[in-house]
Scaffold this active site. Sequence first.
Site, PDB file in Angstrom:
ATOM      1  CB  SER A  89      -2.965  44.160  36.351  1.00  0.00           C
ATOM      2  OG  SER A  89      -4.059  44.623  37.084  1.00  0.00           O
TER       3      SER A  89
ATOM      4  CB  SER B 213      -5.989  46.634  39.336  1.00  0.00           C
ATOM      5  OG  SER B 213      -7.154  45.749  38.444  1.00  0.00           O
TER       6      SER B 213
ATOM      7  CB  THR C 286      -6.247  38.922  38.108  1.00  0.00           C
ATOM      8  OG1 THR C 286      -6.799  38.655  36.969  1.00  0.00           O
ATOM      9  CG2 THR C 286      -4.843  38.813  37.980  1.00  0.00           C
TER      10      THR C 286
ATOM     11  CE  LYS D 174     -11.350  37.295  38.782  1.00  0.00           C
ATOM     12  NZ  LYS D 174     -12.023  37.519  37.498  1.00  0.00           N
TER      13      LYS D 174
ATOM     14  CG  ASP E 275     -15.287  40.300  38.224  1.00  0.00           C
ATOM     15  OD1 ASP E 275     -14.638  41.259  38.121  1.00  0.00           O
ATOM     16  OD2 ASP E 275     -14.811  39.018  37.977  1.00  0.00           O
TER      17      ASP E 275
ATOM     18  CB  ALA F  97     -21.089  28.852  29.804  1.00  0.00           C
ATOM     19  N   GLY F  98     -18.017  30.624  30.988  1.00  0.00           N
ATOM     20  CA  GLY F  98     -16.855  30.553  31.835  1.00  0.00           C
ATOM     21  C   GLY F  98     -17.230  31.291  33.098  1.00  0.00           C
TER      22      GLY F  98
ATOM     23  CB  ALA G 195     -16.322  36.694  32.880  1.00  0.00           C
TER      24      ALA G 195
END
Length: 301
Positions: free
Chosen positions: A27, A29, A74, A78, A114, A140-141, A143
Site C-alpha cells: 500500500s 497510503s 482495502t 471493503k 473512491d 463492472a466490479g 471500483a
Amino acid sequence: MNEAREESCVRGTTRVFGIFGDPVDHSLSPVMQNAAFEKAGIDAVYVPFHVRPQQLGGALEGLRSLGIAGINVTVPHKERVLDLLDEVDAHARLIGAVNTILNRDGWLFGYNTDGIGLLEALRAELDFNPAGSHVLLLGAGGACRAAAVALCAAGAESIGWVNRTAQRAQKLADEFSAHFPGTEFAVYPWDFQEPSTFPVAALADVDLVVNTTTLGLKGESIALPWHLLSPRVSIYDMVYASEKTPLCVQAGRHGCQAADGLSMLVGQGEHAFRIWTGVPAPAGVMKKRLLAVLHDKKHQS
Ligand code: NAP
C-alpha cells in the site's frame, strides 16, 4: 536532536491512523498520508495493519479499544466491513463498500472516498465535469460501482457499461436506474479480445471512457477500436504504475487527452484526510510523495 527529527517523533499525544488490508505491504497510503500529516503540522501517524479476513471484527473492536482515530480499508475487506460499522454514509451504502472509517469516540462511521477521488481526478487532470456528459465505463466490479455512483450523483446524462460478463453490468444498470432516474443506462457485452467485435453503439456521443477493469495492471493493452474514437473523447485509466499505462499510451497516440489512476488514489486519500482532520490535505503533497516513490521503484526494478 534537531527540530525536524523531533517534529516526526511519535509522542503521547500523537493520533494514530492506518489501513487494514490483506495483503497491505504494497500500500502507498502510508507514505502519502504521513507526508500530508507532516506538511500540515498535524500530530498524527499512519500505520499499515495486516488484517486477515477472520480478524476483521476483532480489528474493528481494536479501533474502539485503542482509540485509533481513523482507518482506510482495502482489499479484501471493503465490502464486508460495511455491515460491521455503527453508521455508513448513503453513497458508501449504495456503492456497497467502505474505504474510510472515522472513529468518533468509539462510534465507527464508514465512507467511500473512491468516487469523489475519481471526480477530483477528472477535474484536475482532464478538466472534465460530468454534468450532462455521456460516460462509457469499461468493467463492472467494485471500483466501477464507486465511479458510477459518483458520476450519476454529479449529473452524468448517460452511463454505458462494457463488460466481459454482461449479467454483472446489467445488475448494476438495473440497480442504479432506480436510484438515479435522471441518468440513462445501457449495457454492452464485449470480451475485450478484438477491436472488430467491439459494440460500436457504445461510443455514440461519448465524452469520457473510464477503464475500471484490472486490464493494464500487468501491462495488458485494451483492444479499443481507436479509429472510431474522436480525439475530443477523454480517457481515464484507474490503473496506475511507475510507467505510463498502456491505455494512456494508446490514447496519446490517437490524440485523446488521458490520465492514469494515480490522481484518483491521491483524490481518495485527500478526501479521507479531510474526513479525519476536518481540514483539506496540503495541496500537492500526496501526489509529489507518490511520484517520488514510483520513480524510486522504477529505478530499482
Ligand atoms: P474487481 O471488482 O475484481 O473488478 C474487475 C473488473 O475487471 C471486472 O469488471 C472484470 O470483468 C474485469 N476484468 C478482469 N479481468 C479481465 C479480463 N481479462 N478481460 C476483461 N475484463 C476483465 O476489481 P476492482 O476492485 O473493481 O478494481 C478494478 C481496477 O481498479 C483495479 O485495477 C484496481 O487497482 C483499480 N482501482 C484503482 C483505484 C485508484 O485509486 N486508482 C481505486 C480502486 C480500484 P468480469 O465482471 O467479467 O469479471
